[in-house]
Scaffold this active site. Structure first.
Site, PDB file in Angstrom:
ATOM      1  CG  ASN A  98      -1.867  -1.193   1.227  1.00 16.84           C
ATOM      2  OD1 ASN A  98      -2.086  -1.803   0.181  1.00 16.84           O
ATOM      3  ND2 ASN A  98      -2.386  -1.552   2.391  1.00 16.84           N
ATOM      4  CG  HIS A 115       3.869  -1.668  -4.772  1.00 12.15           C
ATOM      5  ND1 HIS A 115       2.719  -2.389  -4.805  1.00 12.15           N
ATOM      6  CD2 HIS A 115       4.856  -2.510  -5.185  1.00 12.15           C
ATOM      7  CE1 HIS A 115       2.988  -3.627  -5.248  1.00 12.15           C
ATOM      8  NE2 HIS A 115       4.280  -3.719  -5.480  1.00 12.15           N
ATOM      9  N   GLY A 181      -5.210  -9.058   3.188  1.00  7.59           N
ATOM     10  CA  GLY A 181      -5.862  -8.174   2.214  1.00  7.59           C
ATOM     11  C   GLY A 181      -5.122  -7.957   0.925  1.00  7.59           C
ATOM     12  CD  GLU A 209     -13.523 -11.773  -2.755  1.00 10.01           C
ATOM     13  OE1 GLU A 209     -14.304 -10.836  -2.642  1.00 10.01           O
ATOM     14  OE2 GLU A 209     -12.638 -11.860  -3.653  1.00 10.01           O
ATOM     15  CB  ALA A 225      -7.991  -6.432   7.827  1.00 13.42           C
TER      16      ALA A 225
HETATM   17  N1  APR Z   1     -10.086  -7.216   4.886  1.00 11.77           N
HETATM   18  C1  APR Z   1      -9.169  -8.030   4.303  1.00 11.77           C
HETATM   19  N2  APR Z   1      -9.062  -8.218   2.955  1.00 11.77           N
HETATM   20  C2  APR Z   1      -9.948  -7.552   2.191  1.00 11.77           C
HETATM   21  C3  APR Z   1     -10.941  -6.689   2.717  1.00 11.77           C
HETATM   22  C4  APR Z   1     -10.981  -6.542   4.122  1.00 11.77           C
HETATM   23  N3  APR Z   1     -11.902  -5.752   4.724  1.00 11.77           N
HETATM   24  N4  APR Z   1     -11.663  -6.186   1.669  1.00 11.77           N
HETATM   25  C5  APR Z   1     -11.125  -6.715   0.540  1.00 11.77           C
HETATM   26  N5  APR Z   1     -10.110  -7.532   0.848  1.00 11.77           N
HETATM   27  C6  APR Z   1      -9.236  -8.300  -0.059  1.00 11.77           C
HETATM   28  C7  APR Z   1      -9.873  -8.683  -1.376  1.00 11.77           C
HETATM   29  O1  APR Z   1     -10.557  -9.928  -1.251  1.00 11.77           O
HETATM   30  C8  APR Z   1      -8.635  -8.802  -2.277  1.00 11.77           C
HETATM   31  O2  APR Z   1      -8.106 -10.126  -2.219  1.00 11.77           O
HETATM   32  O3  APR Z   1      -8.163  -7.451  -0.401  1.00 11.77           O
HETATM   33  C9  APR Z   1      -7.633  -7.841  -1.657  1.00 11.77           C
HETATM   34  C10 APR Z   1      -7.390  -6.610  -2.499  1.00 11.77           C
HETATM   35  O4  APR Z   1      -6.789  -7.014  -3.699  1.00 11.77           O
HETATM   36  P1  APR Z   1      -6.270  -5.884  -4.728  1.00 11.77           P
HETATM   37  O5  APR Z   1      -7.347  -4.863  -4.914  1.00 11.77           O
HETATM   38  O6  APR Z   1      -5.730  -6.604  -5.913  1.00 11.77           O
HETATM   39  O7  APR Z   1      -5.095  -5.148  -3.943  1.00 11.77           O
HETATM   40  P2  APR Z   1      -3.583  -5.630  -3.766  1.00 11.77           P
HETATM   41  O8  APR Z   1      -3.495  -7.098  -3.689  1.00 11.77           O
HETATM   42  O9  APR Z   1      -3.028  -4.842  -2.636  1.00 11.77           O
HETATM   43  O10 APR Z   1      -2.903  -5.130  -5.142  1.00 11.77           O
HETATM   44  C11 APR Z   1      -1.502  -5.288  -5.252  1.00 11.77           C
HETATM   45  O11 APR Z   1      -1.573  -4.096  -7.356  1.00 11.77           O
HETATM   46  O12 APR Z   1      -2.422  -2.312  -8.546  1.00 11.77           O
HETATM   47  C12 APR Z   1      -1.306  -2.779  -7.884  1.00 11.77           C
HETATM   48  O13 APR Z   1       0.352  -1.477  -6.865  1.00 11.77           O
HETATM   49  C13 APR Z   1      -0.986  -1.877  -6.726  1.00 11.77           C
HETATM   50  O14 APR Z   1      -0.154  -2.480  -4.542  1.00 11.77           O
HETATM   51  C14 APR Z   1      -1.136  -2.780  -5.511  1.00 11.77           C
HETATM   52  C15 APR Z   1      -0.943  -4.172  -6.086  1.00 11.77           C
END
Ligand code: APR
Length: 241
Positions: A98, A115, A181, A209, A225
């Protein structure tokens, strides 16, 4: 294996590997889930060097909008619990994908931002990288006259080698890894849990998920979370070293 077997309270070098999901509870949209940022915006127009070179003002408009939005958000329960655990177990490290700075605002000190950060800007001149929390920015130009660039790892950018080395040191010496997450879809960041798994260190995944890596974790906690960290925290009765 269940949570009792993990002897959470005896852990001394915990790595929390976090993604956008932990900040969803701060009201900050994730990238790929429902309402995700990349469903609303084409990242190729807003989050890559080519887009920035083509139209820096358009990228800065998008980016300043996110800075203003995140500035109005506050750390969620998950961020706060992790910061609390670090107070009890100084060997705790957060490796986050993040860029929102929420872990630091919650009080975590040992944070590795794979990142980059939306709260830093940089220029190729000798002024380099600097913190900048101004909302809105006083100027999008550096003193040298060039456009400032957000200090964020955009798509197709390489990760900062020093940041990767710090993250590798942390995951290669941890005694527990907790992933929270993340969809585990973006590499090389998504490799972090795999290193702990290869070391046969206990690993926990917290996510409402399943992901592609869920089958390989020691424990999968299906949930959000804050709720799942609460359960871990209550369960562990972390003992101070
Ligand atoms: N608590 C825990 N997990 C959650 C919650 C919650 N309240 N709400 C959603 N999630 C989960 C979703 O199920 C999903 O698996 O968080 C995840 C978010 O996934 P992404 O949107 O793909 O985010 P992330 O994995 O951090 O993306 C990685 O992609 O776009 C690039 O640089 C950007 O750092 C980012 C990287």
């Amino acid at each position: 294996m269940n949570l009792c077997d993990l002897a959470l309270g005896k852990r001394r070098r915990i790595v929390f590997f976090t993604g956008a999901g932990i900040s969803a509870e701060s009201g900050i949209p994730t990238y790929r889930g429902k309402g995700g940022l990349w469903h609303q915006y084409n990242y190729e127009e807003y989050a890559c060097q080519l887009a920035f070179d083509r139209n820096p003002e358009k990228v800065w408009d998008f980016h300043e909008e996110r800075r203003a939005f995140v500035a109005r958000c506050t750390p969620a329960e998950g961020h706060r619990i992790i910061a609390d655990i670090e107070k009890h177990i100084p060997g705790t490290t957060v490796i986050t994908q993040n860029i929102d700075g929420m872990h630091q605002r919650a009080g975590s000190r040992n944070v590795i931002e794979l990142h980059g950060s939306m709260w830093r800007v940089r220029c190729d001149c000798n002024m380099g990288v600097r913190e900048n929390n101004d909302v809105p920015l006083r100027s999008r130009q550096c003193d040298c006259g060039a456009y400032l660039r957000p200090d964020i790892v955009w798509f197709d950018d390489p990760l900062d080698t020093e940041v990767i080395e710090r993250a590798m040191r942390a995951v290669q010496t941890c005694d527990l890894l907790i992933t929270i997450g993340t969809s585990a879809m973006v590499f090389p960041a998504a490799q972090i849990p795999l290193i702990a798994m290869q070391r046969k260190v206990p690993t926990i995944e917290i996510n409402p998920e399943k992901t592609g890596l869920t089958p390989y974790y020691t424990v999968f906690l299906k949930g959000t979370a804050g709720a799942m960290l609460n359960r871990l925290w209550a369960h562990a009765s972390w003992t101070t070293p």
